[in-house]
Design a protein around this motif. Structure first.
Motif, PDB file in Angstrom:
ATOM      1  N   ASP A  66       0.853  -1.194   0.000  1.00 17.76           N
ATOM      2  CA  ASP A  66       0.000   0.000   0.000  1.00 17.76           C
ATOM      3  C   ASP A  66       0.888   1.243   0.000  1.00 17.76           C
ATOM      4  OD1 ASP A  66      -2.560  -1.225   0.134  1.00 17.76           O
ATOM      5  OD2 ASP A  66      -2.307  -1.549   2.285  1.00 17.76           O
ATOM      6  N   TRP A  67       0.428   2.313  -0.649  1.00 16.76           N
ATOM      7  CA  TRP A  67       1.190   3.561  -0.691  1.00 16.76           C
ATOM      8  C   TRP A  67       1.086   4.315   0.623  1.00 16.76           C
ATOM      9  CZ3 TRP A  67       4.857   4.408  -3.931  1.00 16.76           C
ATOM     10  CH2 TRP A  67       4.830   3.782  -5.168  1.00 16.76           C
ATOM     11  N   ARG A  77      -8.915   6.873  -3.954  1.00 13.14           N
ATOM     12  CA  ARG A  77      -7.790   7.780  -4.187  1.00 13.14           C
ATOM     13  C   ARG A  77      -7.026   7.289  -5.426  1.00 13.14           C
ATOM     14  NH1 ARG A  77      -6.438   7.377   1.894  1.00 13.14           N
ATOM     15  NH2 ARG A  77      -7.709   9.022   2.759  1.00 13.14           N
ATOM     16  N   PRO A  78      -7.660   7.352  -6.598  1.00 13.49           N
ATOM     17  CA  PRO A  78      -7.038   6.801  -7.799  1.00 13.49           C
ATOM     18  C   PRO A  78      -5.725   7.469  -8.178  1.00 13.49           C
ATOM     19  CG  PRO A  78      -9.002   8.055  -8.382  1.00 13.49           C
ATOM     20  CD  PRO A  78      -8.965   7.957  -6.882  1.00 13.49           C
ATOM     21  N   LYS A 102       2.659   9.755 -11.846  1.00 12.25           N
ATOM     22  CA  LYS A 102       2.216  11.109 -12.198  1.00 12.25           C
ATOM     23  C   LYS A 102       1.166  11.614 -11.200  1.00 12.25           C
ATOM     24  CE  LYS A 102       0.272  13.801 -15.974  1.00 12.25           C
ATOM     25  NZ  LYS A 102      -0.226  13.774 -17.349  1.00 12.25           N
ATOM     26  N   GLY A 103       0.242  10.740 -10.813  1.00 13.60           N
ATOM     27  CA  GLY A 103      -0.782  11.117  -9.842  1.00 13.60           C
ATOM     28  C   GLY A 103      -0.188  11.437  -8.482  1.00 13.60           C
ATOM     29  N   ARG A 104       0.751  10.585  -8.035  1.00 15.24           N
ATOM     30  CA  ARG A 104       1.399  10.851  -6.741  1.00 15.24           C
ATOM     31  C   ARG A 104       2.192  12.154  -6.804  1.00 15.24           C
ATOM     32  NH1 ARG A 104       2.096   5.520  -7.547  1.00 15.24           N
ATOM     33  NH2 ARG A 104       4.269   5.735  -8.168  1.00 15.24           N
ATOM     34  N   ASP A 105       2.926  12.365  -7.899  1.00 12.14           N
ATOM     35  CA  ASP A 105       3.705  13.605  -8.044  1.00 12.14           C
ATOM     36  C   ASP A 105       2.810  14.834  -7.991  1.00 12.14           C
ATOM     37  OD1 ASP A 105       6.054  12.168  -8.199  1.00 12.14           O
ATOM     38  OD2 ASP A 105       6.290  12.422 -10.372  1.00 12.14           O
ATOM     39  N   SER A 106       1.585  14.703  -8.515  1.00  9.47           N
ATOM     40  CA  SER A 106       0.665  15.853  -8.506  1.00  9.47           C
ATOM     41  C   SER A 106       0.226  16.219  -7.092  1.00  9.47           C
ATOM     42  CB  SER A 106      -0.563  15.569  -9.373  1.00  9.47           C
ATOM     43  OG  SER A 106      -1.450  14.670  -8.739  1.00  9.47           O
ATOM     44  N   LEU A 107       0.391  15.299  -6.146  1.00  6.25           N
ATOM     45  CA  LEU A 107      -0.009  15.548  -4.763  1.00  6.25           C
ATOM     46  C   LEU A 107       1.142  15.993  -3.863  1.00  6.25           C
ATOM     47  CD1 LEU A 107      -2.466  12.556  -4.285  1.00  6.25           C
ATOM     48  CD2 LEU A 107      -3.051  14.960  -4.561  1.00  6.25           C
ATOM     49  N   LEU A 108       2.366  16.025  -4.413  1.00  6.95           N
ATOM     50  CA  LEU A 108       3.488  16.522  -3.600  1.00  6.95           C
ATOM     51  C   LEU A 108       3.193  17.962  -3.181  1.00  6.95           C
ATOM     52  CD1 LEU A 108       6.561  15.090  -5.508  1.00  6.95           C
ATOM     53  CD2 LEU A 108       5.611  14.295  -3.339  1.00  6.95           C
ATOM     54  N   GLY A 109       3.386  18.260  -1.929  1.00  9.37           N
ATOM     55  CA  GLY A 109       3.074  19.585  -1.393  1.00  9.37           C
ATOM     56  C   GLY A 109       1.657  19.697  -0.858  1.00  9.37           C
ATOM     57  N   HIS A 110       0.790  18.744  -1.222  1.00  6.66           N
ATOM     58  CA  HIS A 110      -0.589  18.730  -0.726  1.00  6.66           C
ATOM     59  C   HIS A 110      -0.568  18.556   0.793  1.00  6.66           C
ATOM     60  CE1 HIS A 110      -4.919  17.971  -0.926  1.00  6.66           C
ATOM     61  NE2 HIS A 110      -4.710  16.988  -0.067  1.00  6.66           N
ATOM     62  N   PHE A 123       4.567   9.282   8.719  1.00  7.19           N
ATOM     63  CA  PHE A 123       4.046   8.586   7.548  1.00  7.19           C
ATOM     64  C   PHE A 123       2.535   8.458   7.688  1.00  7.19           C
ATOM     65  CE2 PHE A 123       8.218   5.942   7.525  1.00  7.19           C
ATOM     66  CZ  PHE A 123       8.914   7.009   6.983  1.00  7.19           C
ATOM     67  N   GLN A 124       1.829   8.476   6.538  1.00 11.42           N
ATOM     68  CA  GLN A 124       0.376   8.330   6.553  1.00 11.42           C
ATOM     69  C   GLN A 124      -0.050   7.537   5.317  1.00 11.42           C
ATOM     70  OE1 GLN A 124      -3.176  11.453   6.263  1.00 11.42           O
ATOM     71  NE2 GLN A 124      -1.851  11.770   8.027  1.00 11.42           N
ATOM     72  N   HIS A 125      -0.831   6.475   5.518  1.00 13.80           N
ATOM     73  CA  HIS A 125      -1.308   5.689   4.389  1.00 13.80           C
ATOM     74  C   HIS A 125      -2.219   6.532   3.493  1.00 13.80           C
ATOM     75  CE1 HIS A 125       0.056   2.120   6.599  1.00 13.80           C
ATOM     76  NE2 HIS A 125       0.151   1.603   5.391  1.00 13.80           N
ATOM     77  N   VAL A 126      -2.087   6.328   2.191  1.00  8.88           N
ATOM     78  CA  VAL A 126      -2.942   6.981   1.193  1.00  8.88           C
ATOM     79  C   VAL A 126      -3.459   5.892   0.254  1.00  8.88           C
ATOM     80  CG1 VAL A 126      -2.026   9.322   1.316  1.00  8.88           C
ATOM     81  CG2 VAL A 126      -0.855   7.656  -0.109  1.00  8.88           C
TER      82      VAL A 126
END
Length: 67
Positions: free
Chosen positions: A15-16, A37-38, A44-52, A25-28
């Motif tokens: 799991d991510w 959480r597709p 690319k999807g994970r990278d889009s959430l960096l800084g979130h 750390f927090q599971h997503v």
């Protein structure tokens, strides 16, 4: 307390897990239909959430870093 996502890794169950700026750390998980959480499925999807910002309950409780 809100903390920004700075990276990711997979746990022993494949799991991510988001790595937060605070060192916690927090599971997503993407586990439809319960958790949708597709974006975490692709790099690319994970990278889009960096800084979130995610709410870090461990910070609220004063717990030590997970690092």
């Amino acid at each position: 307390m809100n903390q920004s996502i700075v990276g990711y890794h997979k746990d022993e169950e494949d799991d991510w897990v988001a790595e937060l700026k605070c060192g916690h750390f927090q599971h997503v998980r993407h586990n439809p239909p319960f958790i949708s959480r597709p974006r975490v499925i692709t790099e690319k999807g994970r990278d889009s959430l960096l800084g979130h910002l995610l709410k870090c309950k461990k910070c609220d409780l004063g717990q030590p870093s997970d690092l």
